[in-house]
Enzyme design. Structure first.
Site, short mmCIF file in Angstrom:
data_model
loop_
_atom_site.label_atom_id
_atom_site.label_comp_id
_atom_site.label_asym_id
_atom_site.label_seq_id
_atom_site.Cartn_x
_atom_site.Cartn_y
_atom_site.Cartn_z
N ALA A 63 89.20 -41.59 86.23
CA ALA A 63 88.34 -41.85 85.55
C ALA A 63 87.26 -41.35 85.64
O ALA A 63 87.11 -40.38 86.58
CB ALA A 63 88.15 -43.36 85.43
N GLY A 108 92.68 -43.04 86.75
CA GLY A 108 92.90 -42.54 86.46
C GLY A 108 94.43 -41.77 85.62
O GLY A 108 95.02 -42.54 84.33
N GLU A 111 97.93 -43.18 86.48
CA GLU A 111 98.03 -44.43 85.50
C GLU A 111 98.40 -44.62 83.53
O GLU A 111 98.87 -45.24 83.70
CB GLU A 111 96.19 -45.30 85.53
CG GLU A 111 96.22 -46.04 87.19
CD GLU A 111 95.04 -47.23 86.97
OE1 GLU A 111 94.45 -45.92 87.29
OE2 GLU A 111 95.02 -47.85 87.72
N GLU A 131 91.76 -44.83 94.52
CA GLU A 131 90.43 -45.81 94.65
C GLU A 131 89.68 -46.00 95.30
O GLU A 131 88.55 -46.41 95.56
CB GLU A 131 91.14 -46.67 93.56
CG GLU A 131 91.08 -46.15 91.75
CD GLU A 131 92.55 -45.38 91.51
OE1 GLU A 131 93.59 -45.33 92.44
OE2 GLU A 131 92.79 -45.44 90.48
N1 DAK Z 1 85.32 -37.54 87.31
C1 DAK Z 1 84.27 -36.21 86.69
N2 DAK Z 1 84.33 -34.94 87.47
C2 DAK Z 1 85.28 -35.29 87.89
C3 DAK Z 1 86.83 -35.58 88.01
C4 DAK Z 1 86.65 -37.43 88.11
N3 DAK Z 1 87.16 -37.93 88.32
N4 DAK Z 1 87.20 -34.88 88.86
C5 DAK Z 1 86.80 -33.47 88.59
N5 DAK Z 1 85.30 -33.68 87.75
C6 DAK Z 1 84.84 -32.38 88.32
C7 DAK Z 1 84.24 -31.83 89.06
O1 DAK Z 1 82.76 -33.05 89.29
C8 DAK Z 1 84.09 -31.20 88.89
O2 DAK Z 1 82.73 -30.68 88.00
P1 DAK Z 1 81.77 -29.40 88.12
O3 DAK Z 1 81.66 -29.97 89.39
O4 DAK Z 1 82.07 -28.06 88.32
O5 DAK Z 1 80.71 -29.87 86.66
C9 DAK Z 1 85.27 -30.03 88.64
O6 DAK Z 1 86.04 -31.61 88.31
C10 DAK Z 1 86.49 -28.96 88.96
O7 DAK Z 1 86.25 -30.04 90.09
P2 DAK Z 1 86.36 -29.46 91.83
O8 DAK Z 1 85.00 -28.71 91.63
O9 DAK Z 1 86.22 -30.83 92.07
O10 DAK Z 1 87.51 -29.22 92.06
P3 DAK Z 1 88.25 -29.10 93.31
O11 DAK Z 1 89.91 -27.90 92.97
O12 DAK Z 1 87.78 -28.43 94.26
O13 DAK Z 1 88.93 -30.53 93.27
C11 DAK Z 1 90.06 -32.47 92.82
C12 DAK Z 1 90.01 -30.91 92.39
C13 DAK Z 1 91.13 -33.51 91.59
C14 DAK Z 1 91.34 -32.64 94.09
C15 DAK Z 1 88.70 -32.86 93.01
O14 DAK Z 1 88.19 -32.77 91.64
C16 DAK Z 1 88.65 -34.80 92.85
O15 DAK Z 1 88.70 -35.36 94.12
N6 DAK Z 1 88.63 -35.19 91.92
C17 DAK Z 1 88.21 -36.88 91.63
C18 DAK Z 1 89.42 -37.17 91.60
C19 DAK Z 1 89.43 -38.64 91.65
O16 DAK Z 1 89.13 -39.55 92.90
N7 DAK Z 1 90.10 -39.76 90.73
C20 DAK Z 1 90.34 -40.79 90.81
C21 DAK Z 1 88.90 -40.71 90.33
S1 DAK Z 1 88.96 -43.00 90.26
C22 DAK Z 1 88.64 -49.27 86.05
C23 DAK Z 1 89.72 -48.83 85.22
C24 DAK Z 1 90.09 -47.35 86.57
C25 DAK Z 1 89.51 -47.00 86.88
C26 DAK Z 1 88.15 -47.09 87.39
C27 DAK Z 1 87.45 -49.06 86.98
N8 DAK Z 1 87.90 -50.28 85.75
C28 DAK Z 1 89.02 -51.30 85.33
C29 DAK Z 1 86.87 -51.26 85.32
C30 DAK Z 1 89.63 -45.56 87.27
C31 DAK Z 1 89.31 -45.35 88.45
C32 DAK Z 1 90.00 -43.67 88.65
O17 DAK Z 1 90.62 -43.55 88.29
#
Ligand code: DAK
Length: 263
Positions: A63, A108, A111, A131
């Protein structure tokens, strides 16, 4: 549509989440466009869907953390509902959906792949539920679907530790059915979808319904669900033609044994 592309090839539809600059992260607009795309699928002609991400690096990196970071409780709930509704729509979509996971499938992203019927992935795929490291629980069904797919112990380990796993481990624990070199992934997903699409469509749909609905109830009730959906196939053109082919000894259409590719 800005972030979703949808193409139809013969009897299969290919949905691509197309926001590569953000690694295809799910913001509200992506979720709304995905919802509208599913509503637009012509179920009279399309018999299976493939869901994938644009680019060579990521399926869906979760997400959108930027969008979520400023949400109030009420907005968080609304965002969660939007995601859950579209994930559930995928899960209960009348025709099978194959996730072709071409890179990161985090939070997400993992998921949404689990809302699909079948997951296959590329060698560079990374799965995880990070998460708890962000101070939240998996919110798009992760606590429920992961345990159903890989078992309670492994799901708890992945979720509590927030540790990511690679494609080979995802295969080993049964999260994906097969692993391919990246360039072979989409062709393999399309081939799998076409293999499904040539089978009797009402029977395939009823199998999906029977498996999904049966898993939610006890075995006595599940068997009744199966009986009803089995009975539902009779008197259809598909059933008459399918059984007719067998009885007429149509060798072309008789049972073929095809191995699934495993790594
Ligand atoms: N959201 C927004 N932007 C993201 C992103 C994300 N999840 N993942 C990557 N990006 C963006 C980065 O900010 C970056 O943007 P710029 O800085 O270039 O503008 C671009 O994508 C490239 O990312 P990186 O520069 O970080 O690339 P790397 O190769 O160095 O790293 C990575 C890749 C996938 C390891 C890293 O980007 C990363 O750790 N991303 C986050 C992964 C993550 O933690 N995903 C889980 C998110 S939490 C809910 C329901 C569902 C959810 C929540 C609430 N409710 C019921 C209320 C779900 C939650 C989640 O999914």
């Amino acid at each position: 549509m800005e972030f979703i592309t949808y193409e139809v090839e013969e009897k299969i539809g290919i949905i691509t989440i197309n926001r590569p600059k953000a690694l295809n992260a799910l913001n509200s607009q992506v979720l709304e466009e995905l919802d509208a795309t599913l509503d637009s699928v012509d179920l009279d002609t399309v018999r299976a869907l493939v869901l994938t991400g644009a680019g060579e690096k990521s399926f869906v990196a979760g997400a959108d953390i930027g969008e979520m970071s400023t949400l109030t409780k009420a907005e968080g709930e609304a965002f969660g509902k939007k995601g859950n509704d579209v994930f559930r729509k995928l899960e209960t979509f009348p025709i099978p959906v194959i996730a072709a996971v071409n890179g990161f499938a985090l939070g997400g992203g993992c998921e949404i792949s689990m809302s699909c019927d079948i997951r296959i992935c590329s060698e560079n795929a990374i799965f995880g539920q990070p998460e708890v490291g962000l101070g939240i629980t998996p919110g798009f069904g992760g606590t429920q679907r992961l345990a159903r797919i890989v078992g309670v112990g492994m799901a708890k380990q992945m979720i509590y530790t927030a540790r990511n796993i690679k494609a080979d481990e995802a295969y080993r624990i049964g999260l994906v059915n097969a692993v391919y070199p990246l360039e072979e992934l989409l062709p393999a997903a399309k081939k799998l979808a076409q293999t499904i699409a040539i089978n009797a469509p009402i029977a395939v749909r009823n199998c999906k319904k029977a498996i999904n609905e049966g898993l939610d109830v006890n075995m006595d009730e599940a068997i009744v669900i199966e009986e009803k959906l089995f009975g539902d196939c009779f008197e259809t053109e598909d059933q008459k033609a399918g059984m007719g082919n067998f009885l007429e000894k149509d060798k072309e259409k008789k049972l073929k044994v095809v191995p699934f590719q495993n790594k």
